[in-house]
Design a protein around this motif. Structure first.
Motif, PDB file in Angstrom:
ATOM      1  N   ALA B 130      35.967  70.333  25.401  1.00 12.67           N
ATOM      2  CA  ALA B 130      34.549  70.630  25.270  1.00 12.67           C
ATOM      3  C   ALA B 130      33.654  69.763  26.178  1.00 12.67           C
ATOM      4  N   ASN B 131      34.057  68.557  26.229  1.00  7.32           N
ATOM      5  CA  ASN B 131      33.183  67.858  27.298  1.00  7.32           C
ATOM      6  C   ASN B 131      32.885  68.013  28.550  1.00  7.32           C
ATOM      7  N   VAL B 132      34.220  68.739  29.251  1.00  5.59           N
ATOM      8  CA  VAL B 132      34.239  69.170  30.474  1.00  5.59           C
ATOM      9  C   VAL B 132      33.217  70.255  30.545  1.00  5.59           C
ATOM     10  N   VAL B 222      34.811  75.155  35.268  1.00  2.00           N
ATOM     11  CA  VAL B 222      33.390  74.994  34.582  1.00  2.00           C
ATOM     12  C   VAL B 222      32.356  75.261  35.787  1.00  2.00           C
ATOM     13  N   ARG B 223      32.889  74.634  36.965  1.00  2.01           N
ATOM     14  CA  ARG B 223      31.864  74.842  38.085  1.00  2.01           C
ATOM     15  C   ARG B 223      32.353  75.656  39.475  1.00  2.01           C
ATOM     16  N   SER B 224      31.409  76.600  39.563  1.00  3.51           N
ATOM     17  CA  SER B 224      31.856  77.306  41.041  1.00  3.51           C
ATOM     18  C   SER B 224      32.004  76.556  42.161  1.00  3.51           C
ATOM     19  N   GLY B 225      31.231  75.483  41.900  1.00  2.00           N
ATOM     20  CA  GLY B 225      30.931  74.714  43.572  1.00  2.00           C
ATOM     21  C   GLY B 225      29.740  74.855  43.739  1.00  2.00           C
ATOM     22  N   ASN B 226      28.900  76.106  43.432  1.00  2.00           N
ATOM     23  CA  ASN B 226      27.514  76.365  44.121  1.00  2.00           C
ATOM     24  C   ASN B 226      26.523  75.542  43.342  1.00  2.00           C
ATOM     25  N   PRO B 280      31.786  61.788  48.332  1.00  2.00           N
ATOM     26  CA  PRO B 280      31.793  62.815  47.242  1.00  2.00           C
ATOM     27  C   PRO B 280      30.985  62.421  46.001  1.00  2.00           C
ATOM     28  N   ILE B 281      30.494  63.412  45.307  1.00  2.00           N
ATOM     29  CA  ILE B 281      30.116  63.116  44.120  1.00  2.00           C
ATOM     30  C   ILE B 281      31.066  63.706  43.132  1.00  2.00           C
ATOM     31  N   ALA B 282      31.591  62.710  42.480  1.00  8.15           N
ATOM     32  CA  ALA B 282      32.851  62.907  41.552  1.00  8.15           C
ATOM     33  C   ALA B 282      32.129  62.565  40.080  1.00  8.15           C
ATOM     34  N   CYS B 283      32.133  63.296  39.303  1.00  6.79           N
ATOM     35  CA  CYS B 283      31.648  63.421  38.021  1.00  6.79           C
ATOM     36  C   CYS B 283      32.666  63.107  37.077  1.00  6.79           C
ATOM     37  N   VAL B 284      32.306  62.364  35.784  1.00  4.93           N
ATOM     38  CA  VAL B 284      33.274  62.193  34.910  1.00  4.93           C
ATOM     39  C   VAL B 284      33.844  63.384  34.137  1.00  4.93           C
ATOM     40  N   GLU B 285      33.155  64.406  34.349  1.00  2.70           N
ATOM     41  CA  GLU B 285      33.569  65.615  33.783  1.00  2.70           C
ATOM     42  C   GLU B 285      34.714  66.310  34.368  1.00  2.70           C
ATOM     43  N   GLY B 367      30.023  59.855  39.080  1.00  2.92           N
ATOM     44  CA  GLY B 367      28.666  60.242  39.439  1.00  2.92           C
ATOM     45  C   GLY B 367      27.685  60.079  38.441  1.00  2.92           C
ATOM     46  N   VAL B 368      27.962  59.810  37.013  1.00  2.00           N
ATOM     47  CA  VAL B 368      26.685  59.192  36.132  1.00  2.00           C
ATOM     48  C   VAL B 368      26.082  58.107  36.547  1.00  2.00           C
ATOM     49  N   LEU B 369      26.653  57.377  37.434  1.00  2.00           N
ATOM     50  CA  LEU B 369      26.166  55.837  38.081  1.00  2.00           C
ATOM     51  C   LEU B 369      25.557  55.985  39.474  1.00  2.00           C
TER      52      LEU B 369
END
Lengths: 141, 381
Positions: B130-132, B222-226, B280-285, B367-369
């Protein structure tokens, strides 16, 4: 035996640490966490598994013997992958001001996955049937 | 008088399928255990990386991208494996407890540990999935609860391995189909294979959010990358409430060290030596994407106020609310030559959703930081 006892003690210590971390939460959050912890087990043990067992029973009753294994295998794959995809299929996390999240057509994606799974199942059935009737080299099951 | 017939409570022998067998459970369980340990180890790294005084290094550049991608992929792989594993051992749920004795105590202890393991494992996978998708249908804090329950899962898993070790050894020593009763349905080997295929499929169908060449295959990603400038966004400028302040000509970046301070416009920043960095932007999700950033080296800005090397920096955003409106940048990141106060992305000015007028971008950071809409850099004395 000693290794197992040590391992068991280590496990209890680690899990207790997790429990202690949980207890740092506010009471209302703790209650919500408990509801989610118990809810998952209840949904799984008393809804999901009985449904799966009924489905298995239906397969045995309705399908000819030579189709059961490939169909069951296909259902294991499609069923578990579908459950994994429930959050994206539901799209509850979508966000009006951020179109970069949940930005695919997930129902169409599911249809593609279901189609590919069905195709693999059908090909397996055809190959097995060919193998069975295919002359002296054929392997009987 | 006829007594009302209640349906009988099932017993283990009421589940005669040949698939409910330790040889199946041990094989699926071994893979499941490996995936849970990977998710736990990478989860610990992510937890450490999010500590304000994290001691994790700023290299390799792609470190967090890899570990967090693995974290989500391993958790996703667990879903089919856990479902098949639990189905395989389900008849054991109906085992009758022994008569009161020492065995009963052991029985209750083992059942309790398995109950805790199952509840915690389902909890981790459900909340993680769910978090993702940034869906939070609960009131508790995802991060601290997911972290706490992770220790419960791993502890209960270690107990489970300790209890089952002899069974597992015996089950793995023989081929999965040894002594298998004949039948028409799915074989034991067939079930183990199906679980493996399902698990691999679950990963392939989602991992495109962090492995660009799999984007087309990952229909459940969850992300297409666009996104603006070909990069997805986690929090938009509107959601952060900075649309007005970020475009205000009165914008200034304050750089502060002890009694030294500077106030710079975006034009002042653009007039300084510009550095390019592919980070890279690397998100916790679990999603990540490469960006070609340009801007002022953070260390150059700190030099302007005479801050010594080895200083940590508090990075504040124009954002007024939210947990990440200010972040603590440990010294090893502040001193890294690749850490930028980015002004541009992909050869253009930063889009507002990526943090215009200026954002932080550092290597090997969650990424959140990577604070957006930066308004103040305060060197910690």
């Amino acid at each position: 035996m000693r290794t197992r006892l040590l391992l068991g003690a280590l496990g209890v210590a680690v899990a207790t640490y997790g429990g202690w971390l949980l207890l740092q939460e506010d009471l209302s959050d703790l209650v919500d966490t408990a509801v989610w912890l118990a809810g998952g087990v209840v949904l799984h043990d008393f809804v999901l598994v009985p449904l799966t067992l009924l489905l298995g029973l239906a397969l045995v009753r309705l399908l000819p013997a030579n189709l059961r294994a490939p169909v069951a295998g296909g259902l294991v794959v499609l069923g578990t992958v579908t459950l994994m995809a429930v959050p994206v299929l539901g799209g509850w996390g979508a966000n009006a001001d951020n179109p970069t999240i949940l930005d695919r057509n997930y129902p169409v994606g599911w249809l593609v996955v279901a189609g590919v799974t069905m195709l693999v199942v059908v090909v397996t059935i055809v190959l097995r049937a060919g193998g069975r009737s295919g002359g002296p080299g054929a392997r009987g099951r | 008088m006829t007594a009302l017939k209640t349906p009988p409570i099932p017993e283990q022998r009421d589940f005669p399928s040949r698939l409910h067998h330790p040889r199946v459970a041990a094989r699926v369980g071994a893979w499941l255990g490996i995936c849970f340990f990977i998710a736990f180890a990478t989860g610990l790294i992510s937890h450490l990386a999010q500590q304000p005084d994290s001691w994790l290094p700023s290299r390799p550049v792609w470190g967090y991208r890899l570990t967090q991608g693995l974290h989500v992929a391993a958790g996703t792989a667990c879903v089919p494996l856990l479902l098949v594993k639990l189905w395989t051992v389900y008849p054991r749920f109906w085992i009758r407890p022994p008569r009161p004795s020492r065995e009963l105590l052991l029985h209750v202890a083992e059942r309790t540990s398995v109950g805790v393991l199952v509840a915690a494992a389902i909890f981790q996978l459900a909340t993680g999935l769910a978090n993702v998708t940034t869906w939070y249908p609960w009131s508790f804090s995802f991060r601290s609860t997911h972290f706490a329950v992770a220790w419960v899962v791993i502890g209960a898993l270690v107990v489970h391995i300790a209890v089952k070790l002899p069974v597992v050894r015996e089950a793995l020593a023989a081929p999965v189909d040894q002594d298998e009763p004949p039948g028409d349905g799915l074989s034991r080997r067939g079930l183990v294979r199906s679980a493996g295929i399902a698990s691999a499929a679950a990963v392939l169908l989602t991992v495109g959010g962090t492995v660009p060449w799999l984007r087309k295959v990952s229909v459940f990603s969850v992300r297409s990358g666009n996104g603006p400038q070909d990069l997805p966004v986690n929090k938009s400028a509107r959601a952060a409430g900075v649309t007005a302040t970020a475009t205000d000509p009165a914008y200034r970046l304050d750089v502060v060290y002890a009694d030294q301070s500077l106030s710079l416009t975006r034009a002042d920043l653009l007039a300084m030596p510009q550095t390019a960095a592919g980070l890279p932007i690397a998100c916790v999700e679990g999603w990540s994407a490469h960006g070609d950033w340009s801007g002022v080296r953070l260390r150059d800005l700190l030099d302007l106020v005479g801050a010594p090397r080895g200083s940590a920096v508090t990075v504040s955003s124009l954002q007024q609310h939210g947990a990440f409106r200010a972040t603590h940048l440990p010294a090893q990141f502040a001193d890294d030559d690749l850490t930028l106060l980015a002004l541009g992305l992909g050869g253009e000015a930063l889009s507002i959703d990526h943090g215009y007028p200026a954002r932080l971008i550092a290597p090997n950071r969650p990424g959140v930081l990577q604070t957006k809409w930066v308004s103040r850099l305060e060197v910690q004395a």
